[in-house]
Enzyme design. Structure first.
Site, PDB file in Angstrom:
ATOM      1  CB  SER A  61      -0.859   0.084   1.213  1.00  0.00           C
ATOM      2  OG  SER A  61      -0.050  -0.026   2.320  1.00  0.00           O
ATOM      3  N   GLY A  98      -2.144  -4.153   1.147  1.00  0.00           N
ATOM      4  CA  GLY A  98      -2.427  -5.322   1.879  1.00  0.00           C
ATOM      5  C   GLY A  98      -1.328  -6.381   1.563  1.00  0.00           C
ATOM      6  CG  ASN A 129       0.845  -5.533   4.864  1.00  0.00           C
ATOM      7  OD1 ASN A 129       0.084  -4.531   5.330  1.00  0.00           O
ATOM      8  ND2 ASN A 129       0.954  -4.944   3.439  1.00  0.00           N
ATOM      9  CG  ASP A 210      -3.513   4.885   8.292  1.00  0.00           C
ATOM     10  OD1 ASP A 210      -2.517   5.644   8.432  1.00  0.00           O
ATOM     11  OD2 ASP A 210      -3.919   3.966   7.200  1.00  0.00           O
ATOM     12  CG  HIS A 213      -1.080   3.758   4.710  1.00  0.00           C
ATOM     13  ND1 HIS A 213      -1.891   3.096   5.773  1.00  0.00           N
ATOM     14  CD2 HIS A 213      -0.617   3.023   3.877  1.00  0.00           C
ATOM     15  CE1 HIS A 213      -2.022   1.790   5.373  1.00  0.00           C
ATOM     16  NE2 HIS A 213      -0.894   1.652   4.343  1.00  0.00           N
TER      17      HIS A 213
END
Length: 247
Positions: A61, A98, A129, A210, A213
């Site tokens: 991502s 992801g 991840n 979040d 990012h």
């Protein structure tokens, strides 16, 4: 040559990053292989020459541009920055939100074989991840090693953009995870950005809500920090592929 990562603020912020990441839903897994084209709100101002060499941004991502407009992704903004600086390059976005290293390993051949032109350089940005899911570092290392081995077999130079484990993963995990990128860069003579997210760590104004990012401004900060290394890696790759004849 490579500046060391500032440990204390980075590790403290990584702890918050890991907690935020583990508590959120996983980002969509849909394939988002996109070129760096103009998008509303984030125009790519500099045209890409037809003969520009291709850089394939193969990652998760952080490359795909999670929750950003298409023209605000790292590959899109990197392409704009390189061409504005006089470095001809077409940066193709092969980021999938992801993705683990295992998932990326499975799609590597398909991604490469569906490119109109062979990339001059592949940037590999994976591993975050794996860490957020607590996957064994040995597994992460093996998958990245396999990806780099396949790219070497195809004669494609590589640049790694590295990741660090959050300290709350435990000392043993950190000790096994963090050296993966420097070790593989040395093994495969790959260019290395030691920690891709360093420009936005502990800077909430450059992050999405979040706290993981980058937002559009964060992407630009990362581009500013990494563009010289990418330009150098591309120049080296082009020289390797087309060495000048000896006088």
């Amino acid at each position: 040559m490579r500046a060391p990562v500032s440990a204390v603020p980075v590790l403290a912020a990584l702890a918050a990053l890991s907690l935020a990441g583990c508590s959120r839903d996983k980002a969509p897994d849909a394939l988002e292989t996109r070129g760096a084209t103009t998008a509303a709100g984030a125009p790519v101002a500099t045209a890409v020459p037809a003969d520009a060499p291709v850089i394939l941004a193969f990652g998760d991502s952080l490359y795909a541009g999670y929750q950003l407009d298409q023209g605000q992704s790292y590959p899109a903004r990197l392409q704009a920055a390189l061409n504005a600086a006089g470095v001809k390059a077409r940066v193709i976005n092969a980021g999938v939100s992801g993705d683990t290293t295992a998932a990326a390993r499975q799609r590597l051949a398909f991604t490469l074989e569906n490119q109109p032109r062979k990339p001059a350089l592949v940037m590999v940005g994976l591993g975050g991840n794996d860490m957020l899911r607590g996957l064994p570092p040995a597994q992460t290392r093996a998958n990245l090693d396999a990806i780099l081995a396949e790219l070497k077999r195809r004669g494609i130079p590589v640049m790694l953009t590295g990741m660090l484990a959050a300290p709350n993963m435990g000392a043993d995990y950190v000790a096994a995870f963090n050296p993966i990128w420097p070790a593989l860069a040395k093994k495969y003579d790959a260019a290395l950005v030691p920690f891709f997210l360093q420009p936005i760590i502990a800077r909430p104004a450059l992050q999405l809500p979040d706290h993981m990012h980058p937002n559009a401004q964060g992407v630009d900060a990362i581009v500013t920090a990494t563009q010289p290394a990418v330009a150098q890696a591309l120049a080296k790759a082009l020289h390797q592929n087309n060495p000048s004849p000896r006088a």
